[in-house]
Design a protein around this motif. Structure first.
Motif, PDB file in Angstrom:
ATOM      1  N   PHE A 177      11.804 -13.473 -12.887  1.00 26.23           N
ATOM      2  CA  PHE A 177      11.223 -12.353 -12.134  1.00 26.23           C
ATOM      3  C   PHE A 177      11.077 -11.072 -12.962  1.00 26.23           C
ATOM      4  N   ASN A 178      11.781 -11.023 -14.101  1.00 30.06           N
ATOM      5  CA  ASN A 178      11.706  -9.791 -14.909  1.00 30.06           C
ATOM      6  C   ASN A 178      11.114 -10.065 -16.284  1.00 30.06           C
ATOM      7  N   SER A 179      10.242 -11.068 -16.356  1.00 31.23           N
ATOM      8  CA  SER A 179       9.713 -11.464 -17.669  1.00 31.23           C
ATOM      9  C   SER A 179       8.847 -10.382 -18.301  1.00 31.23           C
ATOM     10  N   LEU A 180       9.219 -10.008 -19.523  1.00 30.91           N
ATOM     11  CA  LEU A 180       8.403  -9.083 -20.323  1.00 30.91           C
ATOM     12  C   LEU A 180       7.305  -9.856 -21.045  1.00 30.91           C
ATOM     13  N   VAL A 181       7.652 -11.075 -21.447  1.00 23.37           N
ATOM     14  CA  VAL A 181       6.711 -11.891 -22.227  1.00 23.37           C
ATOM     15  C   VAL A 181       5.422 -12.113 -21.443  1.00 23.37           C
ATOM     16  N   GLN A 182       5.578 -12.485 -20.168  1.00 22.19           N
ATOM     17  CA  GLN A 182       4.388 -12.784 -19.363  1.00 22.19           C
ATOM     18  C   GLN A 182       3.512 -11.540 -19.188  1.00 22.19           C
ATOM     19  N   LEU A 183       4.159 -10.408 -18.997  1.00 20.19           N
ATOM     20  CA  LEU A 183       3.385  -9.177 -18.801  1.00 20.19           C
ATOM     21  C   LEU A 183       2.605  -8.826 -20.063  1.00 20.19           C
ATOM     22  N   GLU A 184       3.225  -9.063 -21.208  1.00 21.26           N
ATOM     23  CA  GLU A 184       2.536  -8.788 -22.476  1.00 21.26           C
ATOM     24  C   GLU A 184       1.352  -9.744 -22.644  1.00 21.26           C
ATOM     25  N   TYR A 185       1.618 -10.978 -22.363  1.00 16.59           N
ATOM     26  CA  TYR A 185       0.616 -12.026 -22.509  1.00 16.59           C
ATOM     27  C   TYR A 185      -0.592 -11.753 -21.612  1.00 16.59           C
TER      28      TYR A 185
END
Ligand code: DON
Length: 323
Positions: free
Chosen positions: A94-102
């Motif tokens: 729920f707190n993924s930084l990777v996905q938001l960057e991607y």
């Protein structure tokens, strides 16, 4: 259906899982909650109330508040919300930084933290006081004027919420946050700190089981800009969302309400629902009832172990699910 008997059976069978999972500790204040707590409530659209265990004890609803944010954001900006946030399951923490960057600063859905930060930003834009509006909305939905933020929990998350602050900065860098990072995270941490009981939460979700209409007998029409009853003298059921908006919100709960465990919840429980790291889960059986369960021990996905089991038993024993 003897819901009271079923809740008691559910509570007893789910107790076998006590000790599995851990109380959330990354928000230090949450680590103080006694792990053995268990409460469950079910309220029907025709006003019957059933409960067991610690169903009246308030706890930190955490991400369950994202459902209130989504309802308010849809009320304010409608479908335009989905220009800034997606509606696909994340399959990621729920707190993924990777996905938001991607995904270039567009959160995958409104229920991951980045999505809730964007919704908070939307509310800050359209409501005079986003913190007060969410609190008022929770009071309206639950029918309880005593529902409040837990300011110690909000401060505790503020002191340790580095990942959320990173997410907010990332959104800002991509132009998907219009207010200052500090203002957005402050409102978001307060929203997450809402303290409610299973009885209050179940009642708060009833409108989602009722095509968007608040079923409380004393409901008032709701003023769109203040989110308050418009006229104290009428006694009409209040429509909070249109039928179509309610369908969309429930669809997002079903597909995204449990993060990378959304499939597991749909598979085992078969209801739209939403979890929080405080150990709460609220779920709805459209046209019939809303239920909430609380057990603070959560699994690695951030979902209550006993809570999921309890709802699985509830839909199994009642034979009631959306499928
Ligand atoms: O932002 C956080 O990490 C928490 N305030 C809320 C996370 C949460 O509840 C995820 N749900 N299962």
């Amino acid at each position: 259906m003897n819901y009271q008997h079923i809740l008691e059976q559910v509570s007893q069978e789910a107790s076998a899982l006590a000790g599995e999972g851990n109380v959330a500790s990354y928000i230090p204040e949450l680590a103080k909650v006694p792990p053995e707590r268990f409460g469950m409530a079910l309220v029907t659209l025709d006003g019957q109330v059933f409960s067991t265990g610690d169903a009246s004890e308030r706890f930190s609803v955490q991400s369950i508040s994202k459902v209130f944010l989504l309802a308010l954001a849809i009320r304010q900006v409608g479908e335009k919300l989905f220009e800034r946030v997606g509606k696909e399951p994340s399959g990621n923490p729920f707190n993924s930084l990777v996905q938001l960057e991607y995904e270039h600063g567009i959160p995958r859905n409104p229920f991951i933290n980045a999505g809730a930060l964007v919704m908070t930003d939307v509310l800050l834009e359209h409501l005079p006081d986003a913190k007060a509006a969410v609190l008022d909305f929770a009071r309206l939905l639950s029918g309880s004027s005593e529902v409040d933020y837990d300011y110690a929990v909000a401060a505790s998350e503020r002191a340790t919420g580095f990942t959320n602050i990173a997410l907010a900065n990332f959104l800002k860098a991509h132009g998907n946050l219009h207010h200052p990072v500090e203002q957005v995270v402050d409102a978001y941490f307060h929203h997450c700190s809402l303290s409610m009981s299973c009885l209050e939460l179940a009642r708060s979700f009833l409108f989602l089981a009722n095509h968007g209409i608040l079923p409380h007998p004393t409901s008032q029409p709701i003023n769109q800009s203040t989110n308050q009853p418009a006229n104290q003298s009428t006694n009409q059921p209040a429509r909070l969302l249109s039928v179509s908006q309610t369908k969309r919100l429930n669809a997002v709960m079903l597909t995204c309400g449990f993060y990378d465990e959304a499939g597991e919840f749909a598979f085992r429980v078969g209801l739209p629902g939403k979890s929080g790291v405080g150990g709460g889960i609220a779920a709805i059986m459209p046209g019939h009832w809303a239920a909430a369960v609380w057990s603070p021990e959560i699994n690695r996905f951030g979902n209550s172990v006993r809570g999921m089991k309890a709802l699985e038993l509830l839909t199994t024993l009642t034979g009631e699910s959306i499928f």
